[in-house]
Scaffold this motif. Sequence first.
Motif, PDB file in Angstrom:
ATOM      1  N   HIS A  29       0.829  -1.200   0.000  1.00  0.00           N
ATOM      2  CA  HIS A  29       0.000   0.000   0.000  1.00  0.00           C
ATOM      3  C   HIS A  29       0.867   1.255   0.000  1.00  0.00           C
ATOM      4  O   HIS A  29       1.932   1.292   0.612  1.00  0.00           O
ATOM      5  N   THR A  93      -2.474   0.915   7.005  1.00  0.00           N
ATOM      6  CA  THR A  93      -2.126   1.179   5.615  1.00  0.00           C
ATOM      7  C   THR A  93      -3.402   1.305   4.793  1.00  0.00           C
ATOM      8  O   THR A  93      -4.476   0.828   5.191  1.00  0.00           O
ATOM      9  N   SER A  94      -3.259   1.945   3.663  1.00  0.00           N
ATOM     10  CA  SER A  94      -4.363   1.970   2.705  1.00  0.00           C
ATOM     11  C   SER A  94      -3.784   2.157   1.318  1.00  0.00           C
ATOM     12  O   SER A  94      -2.623   2.540   1.151  1.00  0.00           O
ATOM     13  N   THR A  95      -4.611   1.903   0.330  1.00  0.00           N
ATOM     14  CA  THR A  95      -4.175   2.134  -1.038  1.00  0.00           C
ATOM     15  C   THR A  95      -4.110   3.631  -1.289  1.00  0.00           C
ATOM     16  O   THR A  95      -4.662   4.427  -0.527  1.00  0.00           O
ATOM     17  N   HIS A 101     -10.709   4.630   0.564  1.00  0.00           N
ATOM     18  CA  HIS A 101     -10.117   3.318   0.741  1.00  0.00           C
ATOM     19  C   HIS A 101     -10.008   2.902   2.191  1.00  0.00           C
ATOM     20  O   HIS A 101      -9.715   3.695   3.068  1.00  0.00           O
ATOM     21  N   THR A 102     -10.197   1.618   2.380  1.00  0.00           N
ATOM     22  CA  THR A 102     -10.169   1.003   3.700  1.00  0.00           C
ATOM     23  C   THR A 102      -8.791   1.128   4.328  1.00  0.00           C
ATOM     24  O   THR A 102      -7.781   1.059   3.639  1.00  0.00           O
ATOM     25  N   GLN A 103      -8.773   1.277   5.644  1.00  0.00           N
ATOM     26  CA  GLN A 103      -7.515   1.236   6.367  1.00  0.00           C
ATOM     27  C   GLN A 103      -7.350  -0.131   7.015  1.00  0.00           C
ATOM     28  O   GLN A 103      -8.258  -0.638   7.654  1.00  0.00           O
ATOM     29  N   TYR A 104      -6.173  -0.702   6.834  1.00  0.00           N
ATOM     30  CA  TYR A 104      -5.853  -2.000   7.418  1.00  0.00           C
ATOM     31  C   TYR A 104      -4.906  -1.756   8.591  1.00  0.00           C
ATOM     32  O   TYR A 104      -3.806  -1.250   8.413  1.00  0.00           O
TER      33      TYR A 104
ATOM     34  N   GLN B  33     -16.919   5.142   7.257  1.00  0.00           N
ATOM     35  CA  GLN B  33     -16.514   3.762   7.456  1.00  0.00           C
ATOM     36  C   GLN B  33     -16.852   3.343   8.886  1.00  0.00           C
ATOM     37  O   GLN B  33     -16.908   4.171   9.791  1.00  0.00           O
ATOM     38  N   PHE B  45     -11.862  -3.232   9.758  1.00  0.00           N
ATOM     39  CA  PHE B  45     -12.834  -2.613   8.855  1.00  0.00           C
ATOM     40  C   PHE B  45     -14.072  -3.492   8.709  1.00  0.00           C
ATOM     41  O   PHE B  45     -13.983  -4.705   8.515  1.00  0.00           O
ATOM     42  N   GLN B  48     -17.998   0.386   4.296  1.00  0.00           N
ATOM     43  CA  GLN B  48     -17.911   1.789   3.903  1.00  0.00           C
ATOM     44  C   GLN B  48     -19.213   2.176   3.198  1.00  0.00           C
ATOM     45  O   GLN B  48     -19.735   1.429   2.389  1.00  0.00           O
TER      46      GLN B  48
END
Lengths: 114, 113
Positions: A29, A93-95, A101-104, B33, B45, B48
């Motif tokens: 990412h 992280t995210s893209t 975008h989702t955060q991991y 989210q 997560f 969203q």
Amino acid sequence: DAMVIQNPRYQVTQFGKPVTLSCSQTLNHNVMYWYQQKSSQAPKLLFHYYDKDFNNEADTPDNFQSRRPNTSFCFLDIRSPGLGDAAMYLCATSTAGPQSHTQYFGPGTRLTVL
Amino acid sequence: GQQVMQIPQYQHVQEGEDFTTYCNSSTTLSNIQWYKQRPGGHPVFLIQLVKSGEVKKQKRLTFQFGEAKKNSSLHITATQTTDVGTYFCAGWGDGGSQGNLIFGKGTKLSVKP
């Protein structure tokens, strides 16, 4: 499995003694974040890297610094930890690019300051 | 600055009861989210929402985004002990900042068997 790894999981340091927390990711990412989360509180964004571009939140103390030597690794340096810096530190992280975008999140490092 | 308020702060339910947490923003959000954090764990997560009035379901979980894109809710039907944890909403502002994800303070759910 692609993931976000944080080391160590638990860190004990002394008041005023510099400490470094590390984060690595296999997701490739572009964006990496550091959050501080105190007990029963929401994660608070400290700063993030968009590729090599560093973005500091306005209220992040100067005591907190970060380095990102490459895409995979990001470090959080606390130059002179105080008792108030005891917290869980989360890397995420995210893209790249859009806000959508989702955060991991990684598992976090729990910092204790003696 | 932009704020995201979340209520209630704590919710204790009997297993099988429903649960709802609400999230309100002081400004319009581009999207919202939802994350779940188990005790001792990290945020994970869930979903969203992007469109005005959007409703999404995941099994017993129903997520809604308000028409004005300033509020959202998470509803859990017939809670189970596995639902225990803190549920955070997190909103992206319209400002376009890459890091402008604001977390609500979370709702801590406990479920009594």
